[in-house]
Design an enzyme around this catalytic site. Structure first.
Site, PDB file in Angstrom:
ATOM      1  N   ILE A 141       7.332  -1.858   3.367  1.00  0.00           N
ATOM      2  CA  ILE A 141       6.313  -2.749   2.845  1.00  0.00           C
ATOM      3  C   ILE A 141       5.088  -2.588   3.730  1.00  0.00           C
ATOM      4  CG2 ILE A 141       7.329  -4.723   4.086  1.00  0.00           C
ATOM      5  CD1 ILE A 141       6.254  -6.489   1.736  1.00  0.00           C
ATOM      6  N   GLU A 142       4.026  -2.030   3.156  1.00  0.00           N
ATOM      7  CA  GLU A 142       2.905  -1.557   3.962  1.00  0.00           C
ATOM      8  C   GLU A 142       1.632  -2.364   3.732  1.00  0.00           C
ATOM      9  OE1 GLU A 142       0.554   2.667   4.916  1.00  0.00           O
ATOM     10  OE2 GLU A 142       2.436   2.654   3.796  1.00  0.00           O
ATOM     11  N   VAL A 143       1.040  -2.818   4.836  1.00  0.00           N
ATOM     12  CA  VAL A 143      -0.251  -3.512   4.872  1.00  0.00           C
ATOM     13  C   VAL A 143      -0.304  -4.639   3.837  1.00  0.00           C
ATOM     14  CG1 VAL A 143      -2.732  -3.204   5.112  1.00  0.00           C
ATOM     15  CG2 VAL A 143      -1.242  -1.274   5.512  1.00  0.00           C
ATOM     16  N   LEU A 182       0.855  -1.186   0.000  1.00  0.00           N
ATOM     17  CA  LEU A 182       0.000   0.000   0.000  1.00  0.00           C
ATOM     18  C   LEU A 182       0.893   1.238   0.000  1.00  0.00           C
ATOM     19  CD1 LEU A 182      -2.586   1.649   0.292  1.00  0.00           C
ATOM     20  CD2 LEU A 182      -2.491   1.221   2.759  1.00  0.00           C
TER      21      LEU A 182
END
Length: 267
Positions: free
Chosen positions: A159-161, A118
Site C-alpha cells: 500500500i503505497e503513499v 499509488l
C-alpha cells in the site's frame, strides 16, 4: 551447506498485528547479504537475482520477486514466470496484473502480493506520482481494491503513499499482510528501497524514505580515485616505469639462448 529456516506465508500472516516486519528492495547480492546480516525480514528482488548464489547470500530472508507489469500479457505467461522464480528461490511473487491473473495463480497455490494506492505502472489512473486516498472517495477506492485483492486470494498487498490513518484502518480490516511504502506504521510491514536507505540515488528522494548513509558521495570519491589510478597507470606506461621486472615471467638463460638460436635459424 548449513540449513536455515525461512519464514513461510503462514508464519508472516501469524505475525499480523503483533509486530512490525521489515522489508527492503535489494538489487545486488551485496545488498541481499547485508539485509540478511542486518536481520531484514523480507526482500523484494529482481527475478534475475534469484538462484543458489542469492540463497547463499540471504538464506533466511523471505524473497518476493517482482513480476513487472507489462512484461507479461496473459495469465499463462504470469503463471510460467511465477513458477520459474519460485523454483529459483523466491517465496512469493509481486504482481500488479488483473484480479483474474492473481486468482489464477492463487488457485495453483502461488503466494501473490498485490498493490494498492499509488501503483507506479498504473499511476495515470490516479493522477500521476502523487498520494492516493486523500479524499473519502479515493480512500474508499483503495479499500475496495484491497478487498478485491483479498477475495482474489492475494496474501499481501503493498500500500503505497496513502494517508497513514487510511492505511491503518484498511490494514485493521483485512486479513492480508499490508506492506507500507510511505503509508505509516498502522500497516504490518515497513518497506523501503535499499538505494534510498543508502543514499545511492542522485535524483529525487521520496518523502517517505529515510537516508542512513551517503553512498552517492562515496561513489564520487571512488570515481575520482579510479580516474587517478588510471591516470597514474598511463603515465607509468609512457615513462617506462611499468612493467617492472617483478611483474614479468622469467626464463632460464640457457633456454632463452636455445630459443633465440632456433628463432634465428628459422628466419
Amino acid at each position: 551447506m548449513k540449513k536455515h529456516n525461512r519464514a513461510t506465508v503462514a508464519d508472516l500472516l501469524a505475525l499480523k498485528g503483533k509486530r512490525q516486519l521489515t522489508m527492503l528492495r535489494v538489487t545486488s547480492l551485496e545488498e541481499a547479504e547485508a539485509a540478511e546480516k542486518a536481520g531484514i525480514d523480507m526482500v523484494s528482488v529482481p527475478p534475475a537475482l534469484l538462484g543458489p548464489v542469492f540463497r547463499e547470500a540471504a538464506p533466511s530472508a523471505f524473497a518476493i520477486p517482482g513480476l513487472e507489469y507489462g512484461d507479461h500479457v496473459s495469465a499463462d505467461e504470469y503463471m510460467r514466470e511465477a513458477f520459474k522464480v519460485l523454483k529459483a528461490g523466491g517465496d512469493a511473487v509481486y504482481c500488479a496484473a488483473s484480479l483474474q491473473t492473481i486468482r489464477r495463480m492463487r488457485d495453483e497455490g502461488i503466494p501473490v502480493c498485490g498493490h494498492v494506492g499509488l501503483i507506479p505502472s498504473k499511476a495515470t489512473w490516479t493522477g500521476g506520482f502523487r498520494a492516493v486516498g486523500k479524499t473519502a472517495a479515493s480512500a474508499f477506492d483503495v479499500w475496495r481494491q484491497t478487498k478485491a485483492l483479498e477475495e482474489a486470494g492475494a496474501f499481501a498487498a503493498e500500500i503505497e503513499v496513502v494517508p497513514s490513518d487510511v492505511a491503518a484502518a484498511i490494514s485493521n480490516n483485512t486479513s492480508m499482510l499490508m506492506i507500507s511504502m510511505g503509508a505509516g506504521r498502522g500497516c504490518d510491514v515497513q518497506y523501503l528501497f535499499a538505494d534510498d536507505v543508502l543514499g545511492s540515488n542522485r535524483d529525487h528522494t521520496p518523502r517517505h524514505a529515510k537516508v542512513y548513509r551517503n553512498f552517492a558521495a562515496e561513489y564520487d570519491r571512488l570515481q575520482r580515485e579510479r580516474v587517478a589510478a588510471f591516470s597514474e597507470l598511463v603515465e607509468d606506461i609512457r615513462s617506462g616505469v611499468y612493467p617492472e621486472k617483478r611483474h614479468l615471467v622469467g626464463i632460464d638463460e640457457a633456454e632463452l639462448r636455445n630459443f633465440l638460436h632456433r628463432l634465428e635459424a628459422e628466419r
